[in-house]
Design a protein around this motif. Sequence first.
Motif, mmCIF file in Angstrom:
data_model
loop_
_atom_site.group_PDB
_atom_site.id
_atom_site.type_symbol
_atom_site.label_atom_id
_atom_site.label_comp_id
_atom_site.label_asym_id
_atom_site.label_seq_id
_atom_site.Cartn_x
_atom_site.Cartn_y
_atom_site.Cartn_z
ATOM 1 N N ASN A 52 23.597 41.916 84.021
ATOM 2 C CA ASN A 52 24.015 43.282 83.741
ATOM 3 C C ASN A 52 25.287 43.397 82.899
ATOM 4 O O ASN A 52 25.805 44.497 82.714
ATOM 5 C CB ASN A 52 24.145 44.119 85.022
ATOM 6 C CG ASN A 52 23.850 45.585 84.768
ATOM 7 O OD1 ASN A 52 23.127 45.934 83.840
ATOM 8 N ND2 ASN A 52 24.424 46.452 85.572
ATOM 9 N N ASP A 53 25.828 42.282 82.385
ATOM 10 C CA ASP A 53 26.903 42.388 81.400
ATOM 11 C C ASP A 53 26.356 43.112 80.170
ATOM 12 O O ASP A 53 25.143 43.152 79.951
ATOM 13 C CB ASP A 53 27.432 41.010 81.008
ATOM 14 C CG ASP A 53 28.353 40.413 82.059
ATOM 15 O OD1 ASP A 53 28.776 41.133 82.984
ATOM 16 O OD2 ASP A 53 28.657 39.211 81.954
ATOM 17 N N ALA A 54 27.245 43.684 79.357
ATOM 18 C CA ALA A 54 26.827 44.522 78.231
ATOM 19 C C ALA A 54 27.193 43.880 76.894
ATOM 20 O O ALA A 54 28.340 43.513 76.678
ATOM 21 C CB ALA A 54 27.493 45.891 78.342
ATOM 22 N N MET A 55 26.204 43.762 76.017
ATOM 23 C CA MET A 55 26.453 43.329 74.647
ATOM 24 C C MET A 55 26.645 44.616 73.848
ATOM 25 O O MET A 55 25.713 45.383 73.658
ATOM 26 C CB MET A 55 25.287 42.503 74.110
ATOM 27 C CG MET A 55 25.663 41.653 72.890
ATOM 28 S SD MET A 55 25.470 42.473 71.318
ATOM 29 C CE MET A 55 23.709 42.467 71.155
ATOM 30 N N ILE A 56 27.891 44.856 73.412
ATOM 31 C CA ILE A 56 28.220 46.144 72.792
ATOM 32 C C ILE A 56 28.011 46.164 71.289
ATOM 33 O O ILE A 56 28.109 47.213 70.662
ATOM 34 C CB ILE A 56 29.651 46.590 73.136
ATOM 35 C CG1 ILE A 56 30.685 45.623 72.570
ATOM 36 C CG2 ILE A 56 29.806 46.777 74.641
ATOM 37 C CD1 ILE A 56 32.109 46.155 72.626
ATOM 38 N N GLY A 57 27.750 45.017 70.696
ATOM 39 C CA GLY A 57 27.527 44.970 69.260
ATOM 40 C C GLY A 57 27.755 43.579 68.715
ATOM 41 O O GLY A 57 27.950 42.622 69.467
ATOM 42 N N LEU A 58 27.711 43.510 67.394
ATOM 43 C CA LEU A 58 27.899 42.240 66.699
ATOM 44 C C LEU A 58 29.220 42.254 65.943
ATOM 45 O O LEU A 58 29.601 43.268 65.354
ATOM 46 C CB LEU A 58 26.756 41.991 65.720
ATOM 47 C CG LEU A 58 25.352 41.935 66.318
ATOM 48 C CD1 LEU A 58 24.321 41.778 65.203
ATOM 49 C CD2 LEU A 58 25.229 40.806 67.332
ATOM 50 N N VAL A 59 29.893 41.123 65.970
ATOM 51 C CA VAL A 59 31.121 40.914 65.217
ATOM 52 C C VAL A 59 30.806 39.833 64.193
ATOM 53 O O VAL A 59 30.554 38.685 64.573
ATOM 54 C CB VAL A 59 32.275 40.474 66.139
ATOM 55 C CG1 VAL A 59 33.487 40.077 65.338
ATOM 56 C CG2 VAL A 59 32.613 41.565 67.129
ATOM 57 N N GLU A 60 30.748 40.229 62.923
ATOM 58 C CA GLU A 60 30.399 39.287 61.854
ATOM 59 C C GLU A 60 29.074 38.584 62.164
ATOM 60 O O GLU A 60 28.900 37.409 61.869
ATOM 61 C CB GLU A 60 31.517 38.271 61.632
ATOM 62 C CG GLU A 60 32.814 38.893 61.136
ATOM 63 C CD GLU A 60 32.634 39.607 59.805
ATOM 64 O OE1 GLU A 60 32.420 38.944 58.786
ATOM 65 O OE2 GLU A 60 32.708 40.857 59.806
ATOM 66 N N GLY A 61 28.170 39.301 62.802
ATOM 67 C CA GLY A 61 26.841 38.762 63.113
ATOM 68 C C GLY A 61 26.744 38.057 64.451
ATOM 69 O O GLY A 61 25.672 37.574 64.814
ATOM 70 N N PHE A 62 27.820 37.998 65.214
ATOM 71 C CA PHE A 62 27.837 37.288 66.489
ATOM 72 C C PHE A 62 28.005 38.273 67.646
ATOM 73 O O PHE A 62 28.772 39.224 67.559
ATOM 74 C CB PHE A 62 28.954 36.238 66.507
ATOM 75 C CG PHE A 62 28.840 35.264 65.374
ATOM 76 C CD1 PHE A 62 27.777 34.384 65.299
ATOM 77 C CD2 PHE A 62 29.775 35.262 64.358
ATOM 78 C CE1 PHE A 62 27.650 33.499 64.240
ATOM 79 C CE2 PHE A 62 29.667 34.378 63.290
ATOM 80 C CZ PHE A 62 28.598 33.489 63.231
ATOM 81 N N GLU A 63 27.290 38.005 68.743
ATOM 82 C CA GLU A 63 27.287 38.903 69.896
ATOM 83 C C GLU A 63 28.665 39.022 70.534
ATOM 84 O O GLU A 63 29.378 38.031 70.688
ATOM 85 C CB GLU A 63 26.296 38.391 70.950
ATOM 86 C CG GLU A 63 24.869 38.405 70.461
ATOM 87 C CD GLU A 63 23.895 37.796 71.456
ATOM 88 O OE1 GLU A 63 24.325 37.136 72.434
ATOM 89 O OE2 GLU A 63 22.681 37.974 71.246
#
Length: 124
Positions: A52-63
């Motif tokens: 249930n941790d959240a991936m909020i987006g990509l930083v330079e293509g990395f999670e």
Amino acid sequence: MVSRIDVTDAARELIRELVEKHGDLMFYQAGGCCEGTQPQCFEKGGFYPRMNDAMIGLVEGFEFWVDRDLFEYWQYSHFTLDVLDGFGPGGFSLETPLGKTFKIHYRLFTDEERQDLSPVIRNE
């Protein structure tokens, strides 16, 4: 859609350096004390987000993952990944040997931005 995370030019430059040295990366921001206030950078697969941790987006293509409890607290905040000179808490992050530490700047989303936020991905 409104991005939940952005990156400064200084952080972008450091990420490129880390990619050259380590390959694909991932970021994780824990919700505990000490290192919990600093995002950590790992080789991809070097850290496993919890259920249930959240991936909020990509930083330079990395999670970029955020601890589930921390995300509940900061879910209406925009994250900006930055970098500072110095030794961050914990010392497990890949930038530490370079005398750098990643840092997050927060700001609340506006009412208009909240209406069009990019979705998060939950670790199941």
